[in-house]
Design an enzyme around this catalytic site. Sequence first.
Site, PDB file in Angstrom:
ATOM      1  N   HIS A 135       0.949  -1.083  -0.238  1.00  0.00           N
ATOM      2  CA  HIS A 135       0.127   0.021   0.042  1.00  0.00           C
ATOM      3  C   HIS A 135       0.951   1.280   0.052  1.00  0.00           C
ATOM      4  O   HIS A 135       0.256   2.270   0.033  1.00  0.00           O
ATOM      5  CB  HIS A 135      -0.778   0.091   1.029  1.00  0.00           C
ATOM      6  CG  HIS A 135      -2.010  -1.038   1.057  1.00  0.00           C
ATOM      7  ND1 HIS A 135      -3.465  -0.727   1.308  1.00  0.00           N
ATOM      8  CD2 HIS A 135      -1.998  -2.462   1.293  1.00  0.00           C
ATOM      9  CE1 HIS A 135      -4.102  -1.779   1.261  1.00  0.00           C
ATOM     10  NE2 HIS A 135      -3.210  -3.011   0.974  1.00  0.00           N
ATOM     11  N   ASP A 149       9.760  -6.224   1.301  1.00  0.00           N
ATOM     12  CA  ASP A 149       9.969  -5.751   2.541  1.00  0.00           C
ATOM     13  C   ASP A 149      11.309  -5.040   2.607  1.00  0.00           C
ATOM     14  O   ASP A 149      12.159  -5.854   2.341  1.00  0.00           O
ATOM     15  CB  ASP A 149       9.690  -6.766   3.682  1.00  0.00           C
ATOM     16  CG  ASP A 149       9.854  -6.199   4.970  1.00  0.00           C
ATOM     17  OD1 ASP A 149       8.513  -5.407   4.976  1.00  0.00           O
ATOM     18  OD2 ASP A 149      10.350  -6.398   6.198  1.00  0.00           O
ATOM     19  N   TYR A 189      13.290   7.511   4.103  1.00  0.00           N
ATOM     20  CA  TYR A 189      14.744   7.844   4.569  1.00  0.00           C
ATOM     21  C   TYR A 189      15.702   8.545   3.397  1.00  0.00           C
ATOM     22  O   TYR A 189      16.848   8.531   3.496  1.00  0.00           O
ATOM     23  CB  TYR A 189      15.364   6.892   5.277  1.00  0.00           C
ATOM     24  CG  TYR A 189      14.492   6.475   6.445  1.00  0.00           C
ATOM     25  CD1 TYR A 189      14.927   6.899   7.747  1.00  0.00           C
ATOM     26  CD2 TYR A 189      13.643   5.548   6.571  1.00  0.00           C
ATOM     27  CE1 TYR A 189      14.304   6.568   8.974  1.00  0.00           C
ATOM     28  CE2 TYR A 189      13.248   4.970   7.467  1.00  0.00           C
ATOM     29  CZ  TYR A 189      13.435   5.205   8.864  1.00  0.00           C
ATOM     30  OH  TYR A 189      12.728   4.909  10.026  1.00  0.00           O
TER      31      TYR A 189
HETATM   32  P1  IMP Z   1       7.744  -1.870   4.512  1.00  0.00           P
HETATM   33  O1  IMP Z   1       8.798  -2.493   3.754  1.00  0.00           O
HETATM   34  O2  IMP Z   1       6.424  -1.447   4.132  1.00  0.00           O
HETATM   35  O3  IMP Z   1       7.820  -2.297   6.122  1.00  0.00           O
HETATM   36  O4  IMP Z   1       8.543  -0.304   4.921  1.00  0.00           O
HETATM   37  C1  IMP Z   1       9.657  -0.366   4.648  1.00  0.00           C
HETATM   38  C2  IMP Z   1      10.086   1.386   5.206  1.00  0.00           C
HETATM   39  O5  IMP Z   1      11.545   1.558   4.661  1.00  0.00           O
HETATM   40  C3  IMP Z   1       9.453   2.265   4.209  1.00  0.00           C
HETATM   41  O6  IMP Z   1       8.418   2.629   4.771  1.00  0.00           O
HETATM   42  C4  IMP Z   1      10.586   3.331   4.129  1.00  0.00           C
HETATM   43  O7  IMP Z   1      10.491   4.211   5.421  1.00  0.00           O
HETATM   44  C5  IMP Z   1      11.718   2.666   4.379  1.00  0.00           C
HETATM   45  N1  IMP Z   1      12.488   2.483   2.921  1.00  0.00           N
HETATM   46  C6  IMP Z   1      12.454   1.305   2.262  1.00  0.00           C
HETATM   47  N2  IMP Z   1      12.770   1.631   0.991  1.00  0.00           N
HETATM   48  C7  IMP Z   1      13.148   2.823   1.050  1.00  0.00           C
HETATM   49  C8  IMP Z   1      13.707   3.678  -0.222  1.00  0.00           C
HETATM   50  O8  IMP Z   1      14.078   3.306  -1.183  1.00  0.00           O
HETATM   51  N3  IMP Z   1      14.076   5.080   0.241  1.00  0.00           N
HETATM   52  C9  IMP Z   1      13.767   5.494   1.485  1.00  0.00           C
HETATM   53  N4  IMP Z   1      13.218   5.026   2.490  1.00  0.00           N
HETATM   54  C10 IMP Z   1      12.807   3.583   2.308  1.00  0.00           C
END
Ligand code: IMP
Length: 198
Positions: A12, A72, A157
Amino acid sequence: MIDQDIWVLASHNPGKIRELQALLASRGIALKGAAGLGLDEPEETESTFEGNAALKAKAAWQATGLTCLSDDSGLSVDALGGDPGIYSARWAGEARDFDMAMARVQEALLASGAADRTARFVCVVALCRADGTLVHYRGEVVGEIVWPPRGEGGFGYDAIFQPHGHDRTFAQMSAAEKRAMSHRGRALEALVAAEFGR
Ligand code: IMP
């Protein structure tokens, strides 16, 4: 091997969806986002990127029976023992406030007293094929945490991450430039090489 050209993306997160759609479009694959299909976001209860990616891909497959992709990912800072890591989204709180999350990384680094600012973005992509079999692919990009944040592009980030060998953060790069070296791009490249043999 896969012969379907429509996959479900079990995410999402609009930033990730944009990046993955662009990466897979060049392979002739159209991604349908989970939100557009009315799929819920399962709680990330596992303790590894692999575990959480698998959980999301499997849940989307159970709901649709289609080939489902999930990602992830997170930022892992060496001097913080890999934090925020799988908790990267959670460090931004319910409000998804990444200015706060980036400040938290900087504060934790200062508090640690470490001079080493090495960090890596990690991405694990899980693919649950239409027959229910599941595979993972991992991509990483190494760099350092800079402060203050720089740049307006990207998401999460990006503004405090400067990949090694570059003098700009991910948020100062074009989307195409980031894709070419990003953790997500690398995980996808591994997937495409293995699944499509090209
Ligand atoms: P999830 O994989 O949905 O649990 O979320 C991973 C989190 O890591 C994201 O909401 C971002 O905060 C961070 N993240 C993952 N990939 C990136 C990226 O390419 N740039 C900046 N932040 C990232």
